[in-house]
Structure formats: C-alpha cells, structure tokens
Scaffold this motif. Structure first.
Motif, short mmCIF file in Angstrom:
data_model
loop_
_atom_site.label_atom_id
_atom_site.label_comp_id
_atom_site.label_asym_id
_atom_site.label_seq_id
_atom_site.Cartn_x
_atom_site.Cartn_y
_atom_site.Cartn_z
N MET A 1 11.45 27.63 -10.96
CA MET A 1 11.88 28.97 -10.58
C MET A 1 13.37 28.95 -10.35
O MET A 1 13.93 27.95 -9.92
CB MET A 1 11.15 29.40 -9.30
CG MET A 1 11.39 28.50 -8.14
SD MET A 1 11.48 29.33 -6.59
CE MET A 1 12.96 28.61 -5.99
N ARG A 6 21.25 34.20 -3.72
CA ARG A 6 20.92 34.86 -2.46
C ARG A 6 19.66 34.23 -1.90
O ARG A 6 19.51 33.06 -1.94
CB ARG A 6 20.78 36.36 -2.67
CG ARG A 6 22.10 36.99 -3.05
CD ARG A 6 21.97 38.46 -3.39
NE ARG A 6 21.20 38.66 -4.59
CZ ARG A 6 20.25 39.58 -4.71
NH1 ARG A 6 19.91 40.31 -3.70
NH2 ARG A 6 19.59 39.75 -5.83
N ARG A 9 13.69 32.75 -3.31
CA ARG A 9 12.44 33.50 -3.23
C ARG A 9 11.33 32.59 -2.74
O ARG A 9 11.30 31.43 -3.03
CB ARG A 9 12.09 34.06 -4.60
CG ARG A 9 13.23 34.85 -5.18
CD ARG A 9 12.89 36.29 -5.19
NE ARG A 9 14.11 37.08 -5.23
CZ ARG A 9 14.14 38.38 -5.17
NH1 ARG A 9 13.03 39.05 -5.07
NH2 ARG A 9 15.26 39.03 -5.22
N ALA A 11 8.17 30.63 -2.72
CA ALA A 11 7.51 30.00 -3.87
C ALA A 11 6.45 30.93 -4.42
O ALA A 11 5.65 31.47 -3.68
CB ALA A 11 6.88 28.70 -3.42
N ALA A 12 6.47 31.15 -5.67
CA ALA A 12 5.56 32.13 -6.24
C ALA A 12 5.01 31.64 -7.55
O ALA A 12 5.48 30.67 -8.12
CB ALA A 12 6.29 33.46 -6.47
N CYS A 474 9.45 25.34 -6.30
CA CYS A 474 9.08 25.21 -4.90
C CYS A 474 7.58 25.39 -4.84
O CYS A 474 7.06 26.34 -5.42
CB CYS A 474 9.74 26.29 -4.05
SG CYS A 474 11.51 26.45 -4.29
N GLY B 40 11.34 38.78 -9.46
CA GLY B 40 11.50 37.52 -8.77
C GLY B 40 10.75 36.39 -9.46
O GLY B 40 10.40 36.47 -10.62
N LYS B 41 10.49 35.37 -8.73
CA LYS B 41 9.83 34.21 -9.30
C LYS B 41 8.37 34.53 -9.57
O LYS B 41 7.80 35.42 -8.97
CB LYS B 41 9.93 33.06 -8.30
CG LYS B 41 9.41 31.75 -8.85
CD LYS B 41 9.24 30.74 -7.74
CE LYS B 41 8.23 29.70 -8.15
NZ LYS B 41 7.92 28.75 -7.13
N GLY B 42 7.77 33.78 -10.38
CA GLY B 42 6.34 33.99 -10.62
C GLY B 42 6.11 35.25 -11.40
O GLY B 42 5.07 35.89 -11.32
#
Lengths: 592, 332
Positions: A1, A6, A9, A11-12, A474, B40-42
């Motif tokens: 990721m 900034r 994020r 962890a996704a 992450c 965003g991520k994911g």
C-alpha cells in the motif's frame, strides 16, 4: 500500500481468502476445542481475551493539549478508515473487540463491548455477548440493536468510505444500508441478528477464522438509530467511549470532556486519565515541532505528527532527550519483482538485484536512519512467530561482489528494467537511489514515474505494471494471516491468479508453473488453532517463499515523537504507528 | 455612474461564469483520479466505480457542470433514501474529501482570510505610506535612507522565514503571545483579544513584505507632487504645512496607490496561502491548497469562484474610488 505523505492509511484491503474448510483460530485453548457430540455448532470455547481492566495508573486529571496536523476526515465510525481518526476515535467510541498492546508482547484481541464470543466450527457464524453496564454519554444503555444498526450503516453507499469488511463478510447480499426506504422491511441486514439486548449473531458468507480481529474495526461500533444524523454524523458522533465531544469547530478545534457514564470496570484497555482534551487542528508540522521541543506547554503532544526531519539534530539536547519516544509501525517497505515479466523469472537476476540494491542510500533518501530499520522479512517484528530471514540479512550497502556473481550467472544481457516510482518527494529520491545502486553493478534501470493517485492502479494492472515495483504493506490486523496471503497469495475471485496486492504475482499460473504455497496458506488457517503455532507456520512458509526471491525487504517505517514534559504513559501503538491515545495521562505537578 | 456600476456588475457575473467553466473543464480534462485518492488503500475497481458514482464523476462533463450550476441557483439534494440531505442555494457542492458542504467550509475560512488580509493591509498602508511621506519630505537625508532601507529589508524576507522566526520568538521562546492556531480566530465568537492575538503576527509578517512597495511608491509620488506649482500656491496661501502635505500633496499622489492597493487586497482576500500555512490558520488559501492536493473538485471550484469574485470586485471598488479621489476621472 502506498504510505502517503499524510496520514498513513489504516491497513486495508486484506480480504481474508476464502477457505474451503474452517480452521480453529482465535484465542481459545485447544483441549475442549472440538465439540465431542458433534452437534456442529460451537467449537472453540467462549473467548473474551483478558478483560480484566488494569488498575488505572495514577495520576488522574488534567487537560491534554493535542496538536493535530491534519484534519480528521471522518469521525463517523462507519466512515472512519484512516489511521489518525482510528487512533483518536477510540476515545469517543467503543467497538466489539479491541487490541490490547503491552510493550514487548505480541498484540492481543480482547473484548471491548463484548464480554465473550464464540463461533461455529466452520467459522461462519459468530456470537458475541455484550457486557453489562455499557452506557452512552447520556446514560442510556448500549444495546445489540444499536450495534446492528451501526454496522448496517456501513452498507450505505452514502457512507462508503469506511472499512469494507462488514459488506464483504456479512451474508446479506444486495443490502444497501438503512437509509433505503423501509430498511429491508425493518429487518436490515438479515445476517445480523439480535436475539436479545446483549447478544448479537453474525452469519458470514465465508469462513473467517479471525473475525474477532475484524470486529475491532470502527465499523463495529454502536450507533443508536435515534441519534443517527446520517451524513452529518461526522460533526458530532454520539459517544460510547470514555469521552464525549463538548465542542467541535471542524478543521479548527475540538474539546473532549468525560463521559461520566463510561465505566472503567468494563474497559480493558482505556485508562481515561485526563479530564479533558483540547484539540488544536490543522497546525503546521514545523510549528508543532517548535512547540513540543521548546516544551512551551508541558501538557502538549501530537499523535499524528512525528518529529520533522529538520528537527532531528536537536533531539539530543538536555531538556528534550527525556521526552523523545521512538516507535515503529508495522509497515514494511519492499521491492517486488514482477514474475509476469519473463526477464524477472530469471532467479539469478533477482538475486543479483537483492544483493545489489544499496539500502543505506534508499534509507538516506527517505530521511535517514531515524526513519527506518532494515528488515529481512515482510512480517513485522511485533507479530507472533516473527523471525529474521538469514539470507536477507544483507549489509545495508548491499553486497556488490555477490550481486555481480549472480548477475554473471544470469541471462541478463544489458536489457533495461523498468521500476515504478512516485513522481515526487522522498519516494522518488528513494527509487533513484535504488536505480543508481543497480546501475553500479551493471543492471540498467529506468524509472516509470507515476502520480500518487495512479500508482496503485498502474502497478496492479497486469499490462501496465513494470518489472520492479517498490511497495509497502501494513497488516490489516496483527496477524501474519493478513500479511502472507495478500502479499504472496491468491485472488479468490480469480483462482490461479495472484491477489491484487501480490504485486510480484508470485505463484501466478500465468507466470509459470505453480507450486503449492497457496494450498499451504489455506492449510495453516484450516488446521492450526493456536496463534503461536500458526505464527510459526506462517514464518516457515514465509521462509520457503522468500527462498525464491519474489521481493527484497527494505525497511520498516520508524518515526520519532516528542511530547510535553507533563504527559505520562506515552507509548507508541505499533498497530496504529502513532502514540496510543487511550493510555495518555497528565502529571498535574509537572503541568503546573 | 450607476450605469457604470451595473455594467461592471454584469461583467463580474460573466467573468465568474467563464472562470467556473474553465476551472471545471481543466479539472475534468486533466488526468486525475480523485476517486482513487478518496478510496485509499485496499482499493478495488468496484469501489472506485462506486465512489465515482457517488461523486457524480461518471456523468458526462456538461451534465456535471449543469448540475453544479443548478445547485448554485436553486440548491441540490445529495444522498439517497432517508439519508437525502438538501444543500440549500447557493450550493457549491460537497467536498470529495470529507463530504462537508463547500459553502460551509468557505464560510468558516473566509473570516480568517479576511482578518489576515484586511488587518495586514491597514498595517502596511499606515506604515508604508508614513515611511514614504517621511522619506519624501526628508529626501536624501538620514530619515529617507533609513526608512527606505528598512522597508527594502522587509520586502526581502519571505513569509516562511519571517513567520517561523516570529512564531518561535514571540509565541514559543518568550511566550508573549499564545501559539498560532485557529482557536481565537473569530472576532465575534472569541472576542477582540484572542482575535488580535491570533492575527498580529501574520499582519506583521505580511506588512513587512508589502510596506516597501507602498513606501517607495508614496515616496516617488510625493516627491513629484511636492514639486508641483499648486503646492507652492498652497504654501503661498499660508496654509499650515500639515495641510499642504496631507490634503494637497498626498491626495494627489494617491491614485496609483489605490490601484495597487486594490489589486493587492483583492488578491490577498482570495487566499493568503503561504501565510495561512505558516501560521496554521485555515483560511481560503489553506483550504485551496488542501483541495488541490486532494483533487477535491467542488472545493477547488468554490475557492476559485470566491477568489475570482474578490479580485474582480476589488477592481470595481478601485475604479469607483478613482472617481472619488480624482475629480478629473470620468467613469464611462
């Protein structure tokens, strides 16, 4: 990721891979794990983790001046999926489960609203029982219906920014949230049932052995329907946590005061020491540095803004050194080798790159040794089962001789390899450093520069992705099951193909003959109940995969915080990569 | 006179329309992917699609523009089902970044930028013109050289430098003032003292920059004007020197000052970007930068339209002031 400049994020994206058969996971003991009568329903004994609250360390009281660098995008728990809001949010809302972090120990999942929980053998049905004495800021009781409603909100396309796990795992296909007229005939998401005020049952559309980890996300936070101001909920969430919002000038300031109805006895992790939190929002990072270093206000601290690079030189000074706290996040940066490209399928070439990259130059470009530790594995140190990988413990400047040896053995014939890179900032400088060090051992690399918003869509696109891909990961939650499968595993909707986050396309059938590592990932989830054992199994699998050189681990992110002299219990949460706000206290004598 | 004003106001509206169209067009036509940033991520393709739809980005350009313009005039509804929310006219849309109404954000940001701009403007006018007048009257002598010298130093100091030094010395090291942030920024809500304490440092930083220009302009104009015949006449009439300088000398030299002032102030009202960033004040400039970085189209549009409005309006006021100051000017 992409770890953006900034807020990093949360962890996704680590969707739990579909499992064929359930495994025993979670934190239970093993002896009575299987139901001898095979009634098929409950397996692992009720777990709640260690819910005994720690005695709150003194002193209580005082006001914290929290300096916030970036505005909170969303305080609405169902829309909150960013690190800084996630960390802060725990002060004003509670979730089904929560992480307990004790320095030096692996992270544990414990019950926050939940007293205990259990699941069926297949890990497709989970039952949580809520604690007694849970109250909102107005003294009303927190009920399972509120939890159900809160979770349902995350299905609404109007509130789509939050974590996707409820939508992905809960078995109510086609449900579009409670704002659709009638809310599915009053039934909402039928996969969530509330037999009584203290019980909530989830039916999942796939086995998720670590659903108790999932339930720690802000999505699983209660919102009473009567208090739901929908898209305006961001302005004033209704508090279920130890503090409530007294005033909030968006983008400027916020004041938190105690929620008198929050009961410490029900809360295993929050200490709620300060009486009040004064937030100043949108402060210039240089100013935050100046204020904290000068200790002009001893009760000041920042959670989302670490010490800036230019101030690092002052950290040794007396008066400052005692207030410096370094920390690591669980985020690892690495360089992926794209197996879909025939040239990268040459193992000797990959090994040449592994030894050829000068990680010291890379780290210097990222700000220097204060900002990263060299790593030999994509599994972060704080996870169960972590062990360094000996063959990746390479000197930071690389090993040019070994690299050239491998290069000689390979079929490399002067071709130019492409490497993805962000088009500005430290990331660009870091990619250039890697490019240069590879050039020095004889490998030509050209950078493919990409804008931030195009980076991931490009490197995930099989046609556009270059040979070498700098990336970072992450874990979604503190378990290797959210590291190894996303980074090396399979795309569940396209069997045989790599997961969209498996940028190396490791084991992808289009990149060559497949081995059995993907089956082994499934097996670990299926057959190993104990977290320690599972951690070890993931580590062994990791070692095997890494013997194939699918990527080069570079660094784990590090950062340094400074806090005011009256702030106590300042610890970095490795889960958030930020100071753990739920532990902070104020020393009244030092504050005076 | 009134015809002039009406015509200029109409021109203002036309200019704003053109600005909005151009800004919108530029945004849509440049390769950008605000949905990816918001995601965003994911992020999966499906989510990007969903976000694009929520943001209205999958509609054709003219439809998007039309919706936006319609919102300005009659308001707009956002959301679906029971979560529908009405954005009353004038509706500048909803931020892509956090869903707030753009108009609400701008309403919050405007007073901050206004406070910075107007306060600084008053300060630099007073300081700059005074230095200029004194330098002109004592031309060639110590006062002249010092005054101009100091103002030149001022103009060479960039805001990031002056600002940070001022903050460090005044607010942190010696703590004469509270540290800069937006908590005291509203004159009406927070009171006079927190307000000037919040803005005094940005005023000084900006005034240091701008005074030089005004000092030199005033000085040059004054020198020229004071050499004119009508000044000799005024003195010969026996008028006190103060009246000669102020009423006859300075006033005549005001026209170019007014022009520059109008442009400067108009520009500042549109967003004192650096100053706001350095002093952690969330005014229009700060908001604009954040919007651009976040590819937040509605916010970019909103801030641009407001900035354009102020600049154009300031120009109009300047032109009107001309007629007032200089009777020879006819508005037509």
């Amino acid at each position: 990721m992409a770890l953006t400049k900034r807020s990093a994020r949360l962890a996704a994206g680590g969707l739990s891979l579909a499992l064929t058969v359930a495994a025993c996971g979670g934190g239970g003991t093993t002896d009575d794990a299987v139901d001898p009568l095979n009634t098929g329903d409950t397996t692992a004994p009720p777990t709640g983790g260690d819910t005994t609250p720690p005695p709150p360390p003194e002193p209580k009281g005082g006001t914290v001046e929290l300096l916030v660098g970036s505005e909170f995008e969303h305080l609405d728990p169902q829309r909150n999926f960013v690190t800084n809001s996630g960390n802060f949010g725990r002060l004003i809302y509670r979730t089904l489960t929560i992480y307990k972090e004790v320095p030096g120990q692996p992270i544990e999942v414990v019950g926050d609203l939940a007293e205990e929980w259990k699941s069926n053998k297949a890990f497709t049905e989970w039952t949580f029982t809520l604690k007694d004495g849970l109250k909102y800021e107005d003294g009303s009781d927190i009920t399972s219906a509120d939890l159900k409603y809160g979770i349902e909100r995350s299905f609404s396309p109007d509130l789509s920014e939050g974590a996707p796990y409820a939508r992905d795992f809960l078995d109510c296909p086609g449900y579009k949230g409670p704002y659709v007229q009638g809310n599915n005939g009053g039934k909402g998401c039928e996969a969530i049932t509330t037999p009584d005020d203290k019980t909530i049952v989830f039916k999942l559309n796939q086995p998720v052995s670590e659903f108790d980890f999932t339930a720690s996300l802000p999505t699983f936070s209660p919102v009473p329907e009567a208090k739901d101001t929908k898209t305006e909920y961001d302005q004033r969430p209704f508090s279920s946590g130890p503090y409530k919002i007294q005033s909030y000038n968006r983008g400027q300031s916020m004041v938190l005061v105690r929620n008198e109805h929050w009961d410490q006895a029900t809360d295993p992790v929050r200490t709620a020491l300060p009486d009040k939190w004064n937030l100043s929002i949108g402060i210039n990072p240089t100013t935050i540095d100046q204020r904290l270093l000068a200790d002009s206000d001893p009760t000041a601290m920042s959670a989302d803004t670490a010490v800036q690079a230019q101030s690092l030189g002052r950290l040794e000074q007396p008066g400052i050194a005692e207030r410096v706290v370094p920390g690591t996040s669980q985020c690892i940066r690495y360089l992926s080798f794209n197996f879909l490209k025939p040239i990268m399928q040459d193992k000797a070439l990959r090994q040449a790159i592994v030894y050829g990259v000068n990680r010291e130059d890379y780290l210097t470009a990222r700000g220097g040794p204060q900002f990263g530790d060299y790593v030999s594995s994509v599994i972060p140190e704080s996870l169960q089962g972590f062990a360094p990988l000996p063959e990746y413990e390479i000197p930071p400047t690389g090993d040019p001789d070994k690299a050239k040896q491998f290069l000689a053995q390979s079929n490399y014939d002067g071709e130019t390899l492409t490497m993805a890179s962000l088009n500005e900032g430290q990331a660009l400088a870091a990619s250039e450093a890697m490019q240069e060090s590879l050039g020095a051992i004889g490998i030509e690399v050209q950078l493919k520069q990409l804008a931030e918003d195009a980076y991931y869509t490009t490197v995930q696109d099989d046609k556009a992705a270059p040979d070498l891909i700098p990336a970072g990961w992450c874990p979604d939650w503190p378990s290797s099951s959210t590291v190894i499968p996303p980074v090396f595993g399979e795309d569940t909707s396209n069997p045989g193909q790599a997961s969209v986050f498996n940028l190396s396309r490791y084991n992808d059938k289009r990149a060559g003959p497949q081995n059995n590592t993907w089956e082994r990932m499934d097996e670990i989830r299926r057959t190993i109940p104990d977290p320690e054992e599972a951690g070890q199994a993931w580590q062994d699998l990791n070692a095997e995969i890494m013997a194939d050189a699918p990527l080069l681990p570079l660094i784990s992110d590090k950062f340094i915080y400074v806090h005011g002299s009256a702030i106590t219990n300042f610890e970095i949460s490795s889960n958030f990569g930020e100071p753990d706000l739920i532990k902070i206290g104020v020393d009244p004598e030092a504050a005076a | 006179m009134y015809q002039f004003i009406i015509r200029r106001l109409l021109a203002l509206v036309v200019l704003l329309l053109v600005t909005s169209f151009l800004t919108f067009g530029l945004f849509i036509l440049t390769p950008s992917n605000p949905a990816a940033l918001a995601c965003g991520k994911g992020c999966t393709d499906k989510r990007i699609e969903q976000i694009n739809h929520t943001l209205g980005l999958d509609d054709p350009f003219l439809v998007q523009y039309g919706e936006y313009m319609k919102g300005l005039v009659v308001g707009r509804d956002f959301g679906s089902g029971t979560a529908t929310i009405n954005c009353p006219a004038p509706c500048f849309g909803r931020s892509f970044q956090n869903g707030e109404f753009v108009y609400d954000v701008i309403k919050r940001a405007m007073p901050i930028t206004f406070s910075i701009a107007i306060g600084a403007a008053v300060l630099w006018l007073v300081v700059g013109v005074t230095i200029g007048v004194v330098s002109a009257l004592y031309k060639g002598r110590f006062a002249d050289k010092t005054g101009i010298g100091l103002s030149l130093i001022g103009v060479s100091l960039p805001i990031p430098f002056t600002g940070l030094v001022l903050i460090y010395l005044v607010a942190i090291k010696y703590a004469w003032l509270p540290p800069p942030d937006s908590t005291g920024a509203s004159l009406f809500k927070d009171g006079f003292t927190p307000w000037w304490q919040t803005f005094i440092l940005p005023w000084i930083a900006l005034a240091l920059l701008y005074s030089a220009l005004y000092a030199r302009l005033t000085r040059a104009n004054m020198i020229e004007t004071m050499g004119e015949d009508f000044i000799r006449t005024a003195r010969a009439k026996g008028l006190p020197e103060r009246t000669v300088i102020a009423k006859h000398g300075l006033r005549a030299g005001l026209t170019p000052l007014v022009t520059i002032f109008g442009l400067d102030l108009g520009g500042l009202l549109g967003g004192t970007v650096l100053t706001e960033a350095v002093f952690s004040l969330q005014g229009l400039g700060f908001t604009a930068v954040r919007a651009v970085l976040g590819q937040d189209l509605p916010m970019i549009l909103g801030v641009t339209l407001f900035a354009a409005f102020f600049i154009i309006f300031a120009n109009l006021v300047v032109d009107l002031l001309y007629a007032f100051i200089d009777p020879r000017v006819r508005l037509d």
